[in-house]
Design an enzyme around this catalytic site. Structure first.
Site, PDB file in Angstrom:
ATOM      1  N   PRO A  54       0.795  -1.229   0.000  1.00 42.46           N
ATOM      2  CA  PRO A  54       0.000   0.000   0.000  1.00 42.46           C
ATOM      3  C   PRO A  54       0.829   1.281   0.000  1.00 42.46           C
ATOM      4  O   PRO A  54       1.835   1.378   0.719  1.00 42.46           O
ATOM      5  CB  PRO A  54      -0.799  -0.102   1.307  1.00 42.46           C
ATOM      6  CG  PRO A  54      -0.884  -1.559   1.586  1.00 42.46           C
ATOM      7  CD  PRO A  54       0.373  -2.166   1.046  1.00 42.46           C
ATOM      8  N   ASN A  55       0.373   2.211  -0.791  1.00 40.53           N
ATOM      9  CA  ASN A  55       0.913   3.581  -0.890  1.00 40.53           C
ATOM     10  C   ASN A  55       2.233   3.681  -1.649  1.00 40.53           C
ATOM     11  O   ASN A  55       2.707   4.796  -1.916  1.00 40.53           O
ATOM     12  CB  ASN A  55       1.061   4.235   0.502  1.00 40.53           C
ATOM     13  CG  ASN A  55      -0.273   4.324   1.216  1.00 40.53           C
ATOM     14  OD1 ASN A  55      -1.237   4.843   0.645  1.00 40.53           O
ATOM     15  ND2 ASN A  55      -0.361   3.791   2.412  1.00 40.53           N
ATOM     16  N   TYR A 107      11.116   8.891   1.352  1.00 41.92           N
ATOM     17  CA  TYR A 107      11.097   7.799   0.369  1.00 41.92           C
ATOM     18  C   TYR A 107      11.816   8.143  -0.940  1.00 41.92           C
ATOM     19  O   TYR A 107      11.889   7.307  -1.839  1.00 41.92           O
ATOM     20  CB  TYR A 107       9.643   7.388   0.081  1.00 41.92           C
ATOM     21  CG  TYR A 107       8.931   6.873   1.317  1.00 41.92           C
ATOM     22  CD1 TYR A 107       9.283   5.658   1.890  1.00 41.92           C
ATOM     23  CD2 TYR A 107       7.927   7.633   1.924  1.00 41.92           C
ATOM     24  CE1 TYR A 107       8.647   5.197   3.035  1.00 41.92           C
ATOM     25  CE2 TYR A 107       7.283   7.174   3.066  1.00 41.92           C
ATOM     26  CZ  TYR A 107       7.648   5.958   3.623  1.00 41.92           C
ATOM     27  OH  TYR A 107       7.021   5.503   4.759  1.00 41.92           O
ATOM     28  N   ASN A 131       8.206  -5.316  -0.406  1.00 47.20           N
ATOM     29  CA  ASN A 131       8.070  -4.168   0.486  1.00 47.20           C
ATOM     30  C   ASN A 131       6.588  -4.082   0.819  1.00 47.20           C
ATOM     31  O   ASN A 131       5.802  -3.584   0.019  1.00 47.20           O
ATOM     32  CB  ASN A 131       8.539  -2.874  -0.186  1.00 47.20           C
ATOM     33  CG  ASN A 131       8.440  -1.692   0.772  1.00 47.20           C
ATOM     34  OD1 ASN A 131       7.800  -1.783   1.819  1.00 47.20           O
ATOM     35  ND2 ASN A 131       9.059  -0.579   0.400  1.00 47.20           N
ATOM     36  N   HIS A 151       3.854  -4.200   9.390  1.00 50.29           N
ATOM     37  CA  HIS A 151       3.813  -4.093  10.841  1.00 50.29           C
ATOM     38  C   HIS A 151       2.658  -4.852  11.492  1.00 50.29           C
ATOM     39  O   HIS A 151       2.610  -4.959  12.707  1.00 50.29           O
ATOM     40  CB  HIS A 151       3.794  -2.600  11.226  1.00 50.29           C
ATOM     41  CG  HIS A 151       4.821  -1.798  10.474  1.00 50.29           C
ATOM     42  ND1 HIS A 151       6.178  -2.011  10.611  1.00 50.29           N
ATOM     43  CD2 HIS A 151       4.696  -0.839   9.501  1.00 50.29           C
ATOM     44  CE1 HIS A 151       6.838  -1.196   9.794  1.00 50.29           C
ATOM     45  NE2 HIS A 151       5.961  -0.479   9.108  1.00 50.29           N
ATOM     46  N   ASP A 183       1.511 -15.465   6.771  1.00 54.88           N
ATOM     47  CA  ASP A 183       1.070 -16.841   6.509  1.00 54.88           C
ATOM     48  C   ASP A 183       1.236 -17.210   5.039  1.00 54.88           C
ATOM     49  O   ASP A 183       1.653 -18.327   4.713  1.00 54.88           O
ATOM     50  CB  ASP A 183      -0.417 -17.005   6.893  1.00 54.88           C
ATOM     51  CG  ASP A 183      -0.608 -17.306   8.368  1.00 54.88           C
ATOM     52  OD1 ASP A 183       0.392 -17.546   9.070  1.00 54.88           O
ATOM     53  OD2 ASP A 183      -1.775 -17.295   8.815  1.00 54.88           O
ATOM     54  N   GLU A 205      12.868  -9.067   2.432  1.00 57.79           N
ATOM     55  CA  GLU A 205      12.001  -7.955   2.850  1.00 57.79           C
ATOM     56  C   GLU A 205      12.753  -6.639   2.637  1.00 57.79           C
ATOM     57  O   GLU A 205      13.920  -6.533   3.000  1.00 57.79           O
ATOM     58  CB  GLU A 205      11.660  -8.142   4.334  1.00 57.79           C
ATOM     59  CG  GLU A 205      10.795  -7.033   4.896  1.00 57.79           C
ATOM     60  CD  GLU A 205      10.577  -7.171   6.410  1.00 57.79           C
ATOM     61  OE1 GLU A 205      10.856  -8.263   6.968  1.00 57.79           O
ATOM     62  OE2 GLU A 205      10.170  -6.176   7.013  1.00 57.79           O
ATOM     63  N   HIS A 234      12.735  -2.251   2.726  1.00 49.14           N
ATOM     64  CA  HIS A 234      12.166  -0.943   3.080  1.00 49.14           C
ATOM     65  C   HIS A 234      13.119   0.135   2.593  1.00 49.14           C
ATOM     66  O   HIS A 234      14.335  -0.004   2.737  1.00 49.14           O
ATOM     67  CB  HIS A 234      11.980  -0.808   4.594  1.00 49.14           C
ATOM     68  CG  HIS A 234      11.139  -1.904   5.143  1.00 49.14           C
ATOM     69  ND1 HIS A 234       9.782  -1.954   4.951  1.00 49.14           N
ATOM     70  CD2 HIS A 234      11.464  -3.028   5.825  1.00 49.14           C
ATOM     71  CE1 HIS A 234       9.307  -3.050   5.498  1.00 49.14           C
ATOM     72  NE2 HIS A 234      10.310  -3.733   6.027  1.00 49.14           N
ATOM     73  N   ARG A 264      12.498   5.254  12.965  1.00 47.08           N
ATOM     74  CA  ARG A 264      11.297   6.076  12.810  1.00 47.08           C
ATOM     75  C   ARG A 264      10.360   5.856  14.016  1.00 47.08           C
ATOM     76  O   ARG A 264      10.838   5.612  15.120  1.00 47.08           O
ATOM     77  CB  ARG A 264      10.634   5.734  11.469  1.00 47.08           C
ATOM     78  CG  ARG A 264      11.546   6.029  10.281  1.00 47.08           C
ATOM     79  CD  ARG A 264      10.877   5.713   8.957  1.00 47.08           C
ATOM     80  NE  ARG A 264       9.716   6.573   8.739  1.00 47.08           N
ATOM     81  CZ  ARG A 264       8.808   6.356   7.770  1.00 47.08           C
ATOM     82  NH1 ARG A 264       8.956   5.323   6.959  1.00 47.08           N
ATOM     83  NH2 ARG A 264       7.799   7.175   7.623  1.00 47.08           N
ATOM     84  N   ARG A 277       6.773   1.276  13.801  1.00 45.44           N
ATOM     85  CA  ARG A 277       7.399   0.760  12.573  1.00 45.44           C
ATOM     86  C   ARG A 277       8.547  -0.204  12.872  1.00 45.44           C
ATOM     87  O   ARG A 277       9.074  -0.854  11.989  1.00 45.44           O
ATOM     88  CB  ARG A 277       7.937   1.908  11.717  1.00 45.44           C
ATOM     89  CG  ARG A 277       6.861   2.725  11.050  1.00 45.44           C
ATOM     90  CD  ARG A 277       7.470   3.705  10.070  1.00 45.44           C
ATOM     91  NE  ARG A 277       6.628   4.854   9.909  1.00 45.44           N
ATOM     92  CZ  ARG A 277       5.653   4.961   8.996  1.00 45.44           C
ATOM     93  NH1 ARG A 277       5.428   3.988   8.154  1.00 45.44           N
ATOM     94  NH2 ARG A 277       4.927   6.058   8.933  1.00 45.44           N
TER      95      ARG A 277
HETATM   96  C1  DHK Z   1       7.106   1.873   3.356  1.00 42.71           C
HETATM   97  C2  DHK Z   1       5.920   2.201   3.954  1.00 42.71           C
HETATM   98  O1  DHK Z   1       4.861   2.532   3.216  1.00 42.71           O
HETATM   99  C3  DHK Z   1       5.784   2.253   5.413  1.00 42.71           C
HETATM  100  O2  DHK Z   1       4.483   1.970   5.855  1.00 42.71           O
HETATM  101  C4  DHK Z   1       6.789   1.367   6.125  1.00 42.71           C
HETATM  102  C5  DHK Z   1       8.253   1.349   4.115  1.00 42.71           C
HETATM  103  C6  DHK Z   1       8.182   1.624   5.605  1.00 42.71           C
HETATM  104  C7  DHK Z   1       9.562   1.767   3.465  1.00 42.71           C
HETATM  105  O3  DHK Z   1      10.421   2.337   4.133  1.00 42.71           O
HETATM  106  O4  DHK Z   1       9.750   1.500   2.260  1.00 42.71           O
HETATM  107  O5  DHK Z   1       6.718   1.605   7.508  1.00 42.71           O
END
Ligand code: DHK
Length: 153
Positions: free
Chosen positions: A10-11, A23, A74, A80, A87, A98, A100, A107, A111
């Site tokens: 997401p996002n 980011y 990611n 979290h 699963d 994994e 990030h 942070r 997180r």
């Molecule tokens: C990306 C997100 O969207 C956050 O919710 C995570 C992660 C961290 C990143 O650092 O790429 O906490």
């Protein structure tokens, strides 16, 4: 040819637009393009997929279990708290890296916990978009290691 799926949660479609100080300014398309180039150089087929929906990510993990050799993920904020993702990753049994972009340990307190880490071979956190290329290098080594019968990295 080995095949790796890169899953963005997401996002992450807003990468380059949301909080660029955290980011980075590059877009998700930039990141995916770089992974494709790196994959070609390594002789690995790289497929990238982003979704804002947990169930869609789970479906892609199940598909990956049938067609891929490793998963880079990611999970965004699902990192979290998503035991459903944990699963799914455990169920398919592929090597998992994994990723990030930010350093999740530097942070907010919430997180600092990853429910994905227990089913991952390892975690790369805090290197901006470069976290993904480091993850691809790691995943290709994990595939080689599997093919060689499990010798250490
Ligand atoms: C990306 C997100 O969207 C956050 O919710 C995570 C992660 C961290 C990143 O650092 O790429 O906490």
């Amino acid at each position: 040819m080995p095949r790796i799926i890169v899953l963005h949660g997401p996002n992450l479609n807003l990468t380059g637009v949301r909080e660029p100080e955290i980011y980075g300014a590059g877009t998700l398309a930039d990141i995916d393009g770089e992974l494709q180039r790196q994959g070609e150089a390594l002789g690995i087929e790289v497929e990238c997929f982003q979704s804002n929906h947990e169930g869609d990510l789970i479906d892609r993990i199940h598909e990956a279990g049938r067609c891929c050799d490793a998963i880079i993920i990611n999970p965004g904020a699902l990192t979290h708290y998503s035991f459903a993702l944990q699963d799914a990753l455990r169920a398919v049994g592929l090597p998992v890296v994994e990723v990030h972009m930010s350093n999740i340990y530097a942070r907010e307190v919430w997180r600092r916990r990853s429910v994905i880490a227990p089913v991952a071979s390892g975690q790369i956190t805090g290197f901006g978009s470069q976290s993904y290329s480091l993850a691809l290098t790691a995943a290709s080594r994990l595939i080689e290691r599997r093919e060689a019968g499990g010798r250490p990295l």
